[in-house]
Write an enzyme that holds these catalytic residues in place. Sequence first.
Site, PDB file in Angstrom:
ATOM      1  N   TYR A  51      38.220 -64.454  65.824  1.00 57.65           N
ATOM      2  CA  TYR A  51      39.093 -64.205  64.926  1.00 57.65           C
ATOM      3  C   TYR A  51      38.225 -64.733  63.641  1.00 57.65           C
ATOM      4  O   TYR A  51      37.352 -65.986  63.774  1.00 57.65           O
ATOM      5  CB  TYR A  51      40.401 -64.765  64.837  1.00 57.65           C
ATOM      6  N   CYS A  52      38.411 -64.180  62.622  1.00 56.61           N
ATOM      7  CA  CYS A  52      37.902 -64.494  61.257  1.00 56.61           C
ATOM      8  C   CYS A  52      38.801 -64.109  60.049  1.00 56.61           C
ATOM      9  O   CYS A  52      39.788 -63.965  60.497  1.00 56.61           O
ATOM     10  CB  CYS A  52      36.487 -64.082  60.953  1.00 56.61           C
ATOM     11  N   THR A  53      38.405 -64.260  59.033  1.00 59.66           N
ATOM     12  CA  THR A  53      39.248 -64.187  57.809  1.00 59.66           C
ATOM     13  C   THR A  53      39.628 -62.824  57.878  1.00 59.66           C
ATOM     14  O   THR A  53      41.117 -62.610  57.572  1.00 59.66           O
ATOM     15  CB  THR A  53      38.518 -64.497  56.517  1.00 59.66           C
TER      16      THR A  53
END
Length: 314
Positions: free
Chosen positions: A176-178
């Site tokens: 996951y990331c922003t």
Amino acid sequence: MEKYSILLYYCYTQIDDPEKFREEHHRFCLENGILGRIIVAEEGLNGTVSGLKADCETYMAHLKADPRFASIDFKVEESDKHAFQKLHVRVKPEIVHSSLRHINPVQRTGQHLSPEEFKQLKDKDDVVILDVRSNYEHMMGRFKGALTLDIENFRDFPEKVKEMKEKLEGKKILTYCTGGIKCEKASAYLLEQGFENVYQLHGGIIKYGIEAGGEDFEGKCYVFDNRVAVDVNKVNPKVVSQCHVCGRSDDRMVNCANPVCNLHVPICESCGWELEGACSPECREHPEKRPYDGTGYYQKEMNGYNPFKGMARK
């Protein structure tokens, strides 16, 4: 009061003439009141922009009308003002700086999980939740139990993954990331390295907050606009960061007022005013220190960028 929208988006797609597209797209943004930062590359488009709600609707419809960008998944947040003060539309080699330029996410990437699917899978015993963001981002907030990497930039991701190999082997890896863009190449790289069960949170932390209430995301999410960091979790929020100066529990993210330092860290309001926005007494005394207005956000310098480059003046 007029309502504004903040849009976060990306799209991996072929753009044959990035300079020409930059000129046309920049003109459209100016004509429709859109501000923000947009990166154009041969591999696609990446942006965070803001504008009046109606103008943002026009902007989204304009991009989706282009077959190259029909699949864009906009993350839309409401605001009472612009999240930016300027408009930058730049051509760069990549839409997110990495050391993985050989990877094309259009050809192969990890399996996309909706926020609800991610939520249902993340706590399973055979799962590792992998945060692919930089230190200053996951310092501010991350998923409960997530594996974080000690990296200053995304380009360091491959080297750190090699160090984490034993923790990842035989597991379902949920990246996951922003907003999802880094995961496209990160998950593709993991597949390239032989990991088989690789997934990514589609739309990233922001979409997870919008659609799944942000449950078990602890702290705030670092964002690349005037807000600096935003609340995500509406279910079981928790502060996980500490003031860089006094150590008190605090989630107020700032950039050091000394531009030579520009450290991204949590600093409580009291220490912020005491040090005039600096992260240390030394930075407070630096001759180039920027004026502090209480926010800890400083508009990026133009660095020679000409927003009207290539545009015919009327």
